[in-house]
Design an enzyme around this catalytic site. Structure first.
Site: not given
Length: 471
Positions: A71-72, A228
């Protein structure tokens, strides 16, 4: 029944599982490494994906594919769909100052929690956009589209990523970790992105969890993918009342919840899951490495550490480990250090030191569990995954400290399994994802045995406050 494929494009590597869509049985698998570092050009993910697919026997016989991913991470694209600069990953902390700036500039922590569902920290995409605007203004000016790692790979799997007219899609779980999409409302906050980057930029369309978002080169359906943590929850079959605890380098507590989170302390990030529910998340910095250090201190391997810990009584003879070995994120004490407390001549034994390490690890996670409870999540059982889940002491002492049953599933790539489950879902949209619960073979269940958890946690809390109050 058809086969489906699930991908986990994590920080370290790309894993591919080819799975029977009806049963969830893994038929084939492949894996390829990613480069080290906290910034990576997305082309490396694409190369690793192709290598992992080849090792898994290809995709010619699958009906659907879906991608789960870290992520991110900030993937910045220009007007031609070209990558502007290597992606800044979630673990790149250079945007910590930007996180503080954005929190202050847009109303403070409570305003962020209410409006977005999270309070900025360096991992979130919005902070990386602010860093880009301030430190690489020429790259910021070229950036006209922003997406996340799994979005970019899904786009590439269309086979037409060079065409700027091809739609980029994402899902709600990954969008909820950007800092400019609200899990509670299901809407982007373009003014937040604009404030961070300095100008507008296109963002992926948020697809339904069971939506086919494209077709791959082999004619297979392409699912929307997921972040995830949401992928792991989906792969485990987690439902409301379930909490997933992952013990790796860091500790992660995620609860499947019917209500969104809005925690102004910043301890709980108000993420969405991959089914339409919510996934409040707490992360700690100190998890499996606490056991590594203690095992080294006692000159035993992990099996020996587990035996020692189980030989000691609950409470570790009064010994407490506050395990802030590299600072801590929850609570937010980046400069804190770890401490052994309560040492006495009688209590300072190898067994008590070993058990104190496991109890201290779990007490920190129990604080996280309390935080997600305060955000409205129900907690009935804990699903324990990660490398440290193999330890019998970690399993049993976890149940005792938390006061709830801890269930440990067989070792598997659960993010990739969750992506595969989503791929099976898009073949039959409109209902629930397929039930891959199976017969429970290989699962281990540990029940709280003695009611000692409350006393252990109270003693730990005394030590934690002493640690945090030191200059």
């Amino acid at each position: 029944m058809p086969l489906v494929a699930g991908v986990d494009s994590s920080t370290q590597s790309c894993k591919v599982l080819v799975v029977d869509a009806a049963t969830g049985h893994v038929v084939r698998r492949g894996k390829a490494p990613h480069p080290d570092g906290t910034e990576v050009h997305p082309d490396h993910w694409w190369t690793a994906l192709r290598q992992a697919v080849a090792e898994a026997g290809g995709l010619d016989d699958v009906a659907a594919v879906s991608v789960g991913g870290q992520q991110h991470g900030m993937v910045a694209l220009d007007d031609d769909g070209e990558v502007v600069r290597p992606a800044l990953l979630w673990n790149d902390t250079r945007s910590a100052g930007a996180a503080r700036e954005l929190t202050d500039e847009l109303g403070g922590a409570q305003a962020w929690a209410t409006r977005v569902g999270l309070v900025p920290v360096a991992s979130f995409t919005v902070t990386k956009l602010r860093w880009l605007a301030h430190h690489e203004p020429e790259h910021a000016a070229r950036t006209t589209r922003v997406c996340l790692p799994h979005d970019w790979l899904t786009w590439r799997l269309h086979g037409r990523a060079s065409e700027t007219t091809t739609e980029i899609t994402t899902d709600r779980s990954d969008a909820s970790g950007t800092g400019y999409w609200s899990a509670a409302t299901g809407e982007y906050l373009p003014e937040v992105l604009r404030h961070a980057l300095g100008h507008d930029a296109a963002v992926p369309r948020v697809a339904r969890p069971d939506e086919v978002v494209g077709e791959g080169a082999g004619g297979w359906a392409l699912g929307p993918g997921c972040g995830d943590n949401a992928g792991a929850a989906l792969g485990l079959g987690a439902a409301p009342g379930d909490v997933v605890v992952s013990l790796g380098t860091s500790g992660v507590v995620t609860a499947v919840s019917e209500v969104p989170a809005a925690d102004a302390t910043g301890s709980v990030a108000g993420f969405a899951d991959a089914t339409g529910r919510f996934l409040p998340l707490v992360a700690t910095l100190n998890a499996a490495q606490v056991l590594d250090v203690t095992a080294g201190l006692l000159d035993v391997d992990h099996a020996g550490l587990s035996e020692l810990a189980l030989a000691a009584a609950p409470g570790s003879g009064g010994v407490v480990l506050v395990p802030y070995l590299q600072g801590e994120r929850t609570p937010n004490r980046p400069d804190a250090t770890g401490s052994f407390l309560g040492l006495t001549l009688a209590g300072t034994t190898r067994a008590n030191l070993a058990r104190a390490a496991v109890e201290g690890l779990w007490c920190g996670l129990a604080d996280g569990l309390d935080a997600v409870r305060r955000q409205g999540a129900e907690v009935r059982r804990v699903l324990l995954v990660g490398g440290a889940a193999a330890s019998p002491a970690v399993r049993q002492i976890g149940a005792e400290v938390l006061g709830v049953a801890v269930e440990v599933p067989p070792s598997e790539e659960y993010v990739a399994r969750g992506a595969a489950r989503q791929a099976a879902w898009v073949l039959s949209p409109g209902g629930a994802p397929p039930d891959w619960a199976g017969d429970g073979d290989g699962w281990v269940r540990c029940e709280p045995r003695d009611g000692s958890g409350e006393q252990v946690r109270a003693r730990y809390a005394e030590g934690r406050e002493l640690t945090l109050s030191r200059p």
